[in-house]
Write a protein that holds these residues in place. Structure first.
Motif, short mmCIF file in Angstrom:
data_model
loop_
_atom_site.label_atom_id
_atom_site.label_comp_id
_atom_site.label_asym_id
_atom_site.label_seq_id
_atom_site.Cartn_x
_atom_site.Cartn_y
_atom_site.Cartn_z
N VAL A 71 0.82 -1.22 0.00
CA VAL A 71 0.00 0.00 0.00
C VAL A 71 0.85 1.27 0.00
O VAL A 71 0.48 2.28 -0.62
CB VAL A 71 -1.00 0.01 1.17
CG1 VAL A 71 -2.03 -1.08 0.99
CG2 VAL A 71 -0.32 -0.10 2.52
N ILE A 72 1.99 1.27 0.70
CA ILE A 72 2.86 2.45 0.67
C ILE A 72 3.45 2.62 -0.72
O ILE A 72 3.53 3.73 -1.25
CB ILE A 72 3.96 2.36 1.75
CG1 ILE A 72 3.33 2.37 3.16
CG2 ILE A 72 4.96 3.52 1.61
CD1 ILE A 72 4.33 2.18 4.28
N ARG A 73 3.84 1.50 -1.31
CA ARG A 73 4.36 1.54 -2.68
C ARG A 73 3.31 2.11 -3.63
O ARG A 73 3.61 2.95 -4.49
CB ARG A 73 4.76 0.12 -3.11
CG ARG A 73 5.27 0.01 -4.53
CD ARG A 73 6.69 0.48 -4.64
NE ARG A 73 7.19 0.42 -6.01
CZ ARG A 73 8.44 0.67 -6.34
NH1 ARG A 73 9.31 0.99 -5.40
NH2 ARG A 73 8.83 0.63 -7.58
N MET A 91 7.90 10.94 2.96
CA MET A 91 8.90 11.32 3.95
C MET A 91 8.20 11.76 5.24
O MET A 91 7.29 12.58 5.21
CB MET A 91 9.78 12.45 3.43
CG MET A 91 10.45 12.15 2.09
SD MET A 91 11.69 10.84 2.14
CE MET A 91 13.00 11.67 3.01
N VAL A 92 8.65 11.21 6.37
CA VAL A 92 8.03 11.54 7.65
C VAL A 92 8.97 12.32 8.55
O VAL A 92 8.68 12.52 9.73
CB VAL A 92 7.52 10.27 8.37
CG1 VAL A 92 6.42 9.60 7.56
CG2 VAL A 92 8.66 9.29 8.64
N GLY A 93 10.09 12.78 8.01
CA GLY A 93 11.03 13.60 8.78
C GLY A 93 11.03 15.04 8.33
O GLY A 93 12.02 15.74 8.52
N GLY A 94 9.93 15.48 7.72
CA GLY A 94 9.85 16.84 7.22
C GLY A 94 10.63 17.01 5.94
O GLY A 94 11.34 16.11 5.48
N THR A 95 10.52 18.20 5.35
CA THR A 95 11.26 18.47 4.13
C THR A 95 12.75 18.62 4.42
O THR A 95 13.58 18.49 3.51
CB THR A 95 10.68 19.71 3.42
OG1 THR A 95 9.28 19.48 3.21
CG2 THR A 95 11.32 19.96 2.07
N LEU A 269 1.08 10.50 9.57
CA LEU A 269 1.72 11.35 8.57
C LEU A 269 1.56 10.77 7.17
O LEU A 269 1.25 11.49 6.21
CB LEU A 269 3.20 11.53 8.90
CG LEU A 269 3.52 12.22 10.23
CD1 LEU A 269 5.02 12.36 10.42
CD2 LEU A 269 2.85 13.59 10.31
N MET A 270 1.78 9.46 7.04
CA MET A 270 1.68 8.85 5.71
C MET A 270 0.27 8.92 5.15
O MET A 270 0.07 9.19 3.96
CB MET A 270 2.19 7.42 5.76
CG MET A 270 3.69 7.31 5.91
SD MET A 270 4.29 5.62 5.72
CE MET A 270 3.89 4.91 7.32
N SER A 271 -0.72 8.66 5.98
CA SER A 271 -2.10 8.73 5.48
C SER A 271 -2.47 10.16 5.13
O SER A 271 -3.24 10.40 4.19
CB SER A 271 -3.07 8.16 6.51
OG SER A 271 -3.03 8.88 7.73
#
Length: 489
Positions: A71-73, A91-95, A269-271
């Motif tokens: 699903v992430i792919r 990305m979950v560490g910010g820009t 964050l991903m959702s």
């Protein structure tokens, strides 16, 4: 990247998988320890059961951010299609994480990278990590506004000619104030010289979806772009995308990401990235047409007040200001006798209006998909009242936002070298070993490896006196500064 079918942008694979998972009533003997919120009722009351119940760990039905195969792919493939990229990484560490991945994926110790000096601290932090050497293209300054502009084509061409061994050129697209360089020309110059072109698009998500916007990095042919979905794209804070072009190896970039990014990727964050991408893909043109309309209305109203200058596309000169982001509501304040940071403080303290930032001469009100006309009218009214109540003689205000630094040694060497702490007044002529910056916007006044001058110290003292939030130094009061213990010439 070849795709066997036309992506359906109405889908949100991570969101849909989480909805299915929520209905499965799985008994959790894994992390996180709050166990869908049951173990921390106060947190659940604060954030809501809907939120904490999907704060889960990676598992087969939900895929794994470090090595996505389901699903992430699928969410990444949809993002790549929406943004016109060969691949997109959630990305979950910010820009900050996206920017650092771009640099670390293309540069190693001793490599040169061409960039403007008005980069975000995350770029220079990446140089600290990998040991690359910055070659600065010092942007022109608009002395009336006191802001640095984009990179001129001839400046970039000169830097490439003088540094043919450089491996990459990095461009801000746009700057915090909305200024854009001629990205297509810079990409061509870089590629003709065998160099990568990287774009910091922290403030340019809407370029991919709005109409009559400056060109996006992927459309201009850049090799990589760091995109802050949480800024103008509507996702949760700290969520970002890294976009890559066809000449970048996906597997190599994933390895670089996994050097520093968490192995416990947040599904909140991903959702939010997944849902926000879907929203922009389906409704982005309409949404950003409305944002531009609001910004144009606000510029007209603010300029009608008198004393302020809300600048826009009239600044475009075809080179150092090749284009302008029409959503940016940047306002020059010095003509009413107030520094931008003073107007920023008055708006927050007196009128309960929180804008993005104020600096020495300007403020920025960040407009995006959640804004409405009624709040803009409140901002315009507050600015009019501030002028009426607080306008003063501005002849003593400093007008320079950008100070041309002398780079003595690489950021990595300076950061890790032996250092000593000295009072600010004793640091003139010495080499700085830490950052000094106002945040936001997070553009360093001083970076590790740069020589400290009396002009720079005057700027730091002035910014402090006006109330800028200063960060980066070990001394929280910024009365002292770390310098290299041994003299470098």
């Amino acid at each position: 990247m070849k795709r066997e079918h036309i992506p359906d942008q109405s889908k949100a694979p991570i969101y849909e998988a989480l909805q299915t998972f929520r209905q499965m009533r799985v008994v959790p003997f894994d992390v996180p320890g709050h166990k869908r919120g049951r173990g921390n009722p106060e947190l659940t009351r604060f954030l809501g059961e809907q939120c904490v119940s999907i704060d889960v760990n990676s598992m087969k039905p939900l895929d794994n951010l470090c090595h996505p195969i389901s699903v992430i792919r699928q969410a990444e493939e949809l993002a790549a299609d929406a943004f016109g990229a060969a691949h997109a990484f959630l990305m979950v560490g910010g820009t900050t994480s996206s920017v650092q991945t771009m640099v670390l994926a293309t540069c190693k110790r001793g490599d040169k990278i061409i960039m403007p000096r008005n980069v975000h601290r995350s770029v220079i932090n990446a140089l600290v990590l990998c040991g690359a050497i910055p070659v600065y293209v010092n942007p022109e300054v608009d002395h009336r506004l006191g802001i640095s502009l984009g990179m001129k084509r001839e400046q970039v061409a000169k830097a490439i000619r003088e540094n043919p061994d450089a491996v990459a050129v990095l461009v801000n697209n746009p700057t915090y104030y909305g200024i854009c360089s001629d990205l297509r020309s810079i990409v061509k110059m870089a590629h003709d010289a065998g160099m990568y072109c990287l774009a910091d698009e922290a403030h340019g998500t809407h370029f991919y979806f709005g109409e009559n916007m400056p060109v996006s990095a992927m459309a201009a042919g850049a090799d990589m772009a760091a995109v802050s979905m949480h800024k103008s794209g509507g996702s949760l804070t700290q969520s970002s995308l890294l976009l890559t072009g066809p000449n970048i190896q996906e597997g190599h970039v994933r390895k670089i990401i996994n050097l520093t990014q968490t192995t416990s990727g947040s599904y909140l964050l991903m959702s939010s990235l997944d849902i926000s991408r879907r929203n922009l893909a389906l409704r982005g043109k309409e949404v950003f047409r409305h944002v531009v309309s609001m910004a144009e209305y606000a510029r007209e109203e603010i300029n009608a007040i008198g004393g302020y200058y809300a600048f826009g596309r009239e600044l475009v000169n075809g080179d150092s200001i090749f284009d302008f982001d029409p959503t940016k509501l940047s306002v020059h304040t010095r003509d009413i006798g107030l520094a931008g940071i003073e107007v920023y403080d008055l708006l927050r303290d007196e009128y309960d209006i929180q804008i993005e930032f104020g600096d020495i001469g300007n403020i920025l009100a960040y407009l995006s998909i959640g804004d409405r006309y009624q709040e803009l009218e409140r901002l315009v009214s507050a600015l009019a009242e501030i002028r009426r109540r607080y306008q003063t003689d501005g002849s003593g205000l400093m007008n320079q936002e950008y100070i041309d630094p002398e780079v003595v040694t690489s950021p990595q060497e300076a950061f890790y070298a032996d250092k000593r702490s000295v009072p600010l007044e004793d640091s003139v002529g010495k080499v700085c070993s830490e950052f000094v910056m106002c945040y936001p916007p997070g553009i360093p006044i001083l970076a590790p490896g740069e020589r400290i001058t009396a002009e720079i110290l005057d700027y730091i003292r002035y910014a402090k006196a006006k109330g800028c939030s200063m960060t980066g130094t070990e001394d929280p009061e910024i009365e002292r500064i770390n310098i290299l213990a041994e003299e470098v010439r």
